[in-house]
Design an enzyme around this catalytic site. Sequence first.
Site, mmCIF file in Angstrom:
data_model
loop_
_atom_site.group_PDB
_atom_site.id
_atom_site.type_symbol
_atom_site.label_atom_id
_atom_site.label_comp_id
_atom_site.label_asym_id
_atom_site.label_seq_id
_atom_site.Cartn_x
_atom_site.Cartn_y
_atom_site.Cartn_z
ATOM 1 N N TYR A 213 -23.100 -15.423 -6.567
ATOM 2 C CA TYR A 213 -23.244 -16.630 -5.742
ATOM 3 C C TYR A 213 -23.895 -16.301 -4.399
ATOM 4 C CZ TYR A 213 -21.816 -20.717 -2.982
ATOM 5 O OH TYR A 213 -21.796 -21.812 -2.163
ATOM 6 N N LYS B 211 -27.537 -17.680 -2.847
ATOM 7 C CA LYS B 211 -27.659 -18.396 -1.581
ATOM 8 C C LYS B 211 -28.506 -17.618 -0.568
ATOM 9 C CE LYS B 211 -25.276 -22.068 -2.639
ATOM 10 N NZ LYS B 211 -25.916 -23.410 -2.707
#
Length: 264
Positions: free
Chosen positions: A169, A173
Amino acid sequence: MTDTPFMSGPPSGGASGGTSGAGTRRVALVTGAAGGLGREFAVALAARGHRIAGLDLADMSGTGELVGDAFHPVRADVTDPEEVEAAVQETADRFGGLHIVVNNAGIYPPLEFEDTALEDWRRIMRVNLDGPFLVARAALPHLKAAGWGRIVNIASAVVFLGPPDLVAYTTSKAGLVGFTRALASAVGAHGITVNAIAPGLTRTATAARTTGADGGFERVRDLQVVRAVAEPGDLVSTLLYVCGEGSGFLTGQTINVDGGSAMH
């Protein structure tokens, strides 16, 4: 809500496009608009007088009830190029143009690195990184035609913190931050800005399912300078700022809104 003309190019006032935006109606596309931050963003932009298209695979009737006649739901998968192209075109056709894109759709699976399968990794990258790429690519001709645009990518404060159970994740990002910077350089000459907002852990239904049950909100709160759990509404003022008529000199930036857990 009755239709009134919107401005197809920047109003007078130089690159900043004026200072208030009062009387200027824009068309905004918000991905992941069924709930959480996406719903909050759609409602806030509509309250500024903008017309809103929501893009999601989930039911957006709750968002539509809050926004009213200014809302148009479009069911599409942000990882499917054809569906994204069709959704963006439907938005432009419905409202006569497109000016604001909020790339909010994303997935947030906590996975230990050694338990992360290649397909897990690829799925996270498809939704969190390929999705904003596809939506921005499809929207760009419409923003250039308008001579004015705002692209806002919702990143995460984890890019500054690097939590051990969010390696995939965090990587997705961080890639979105790089995408924001490079795309800002590519489109700035067309009156289009590109910025990212990096929220901390925010109390949404998705976050509650993944991290809230075991006291995750409280643990994060205790690491912040502002000792409160973030709510979706805490991101609204930043979104409206980067989307505003007077923010034409702000581009390529990542604005961290996490209560001070990461300062940079």
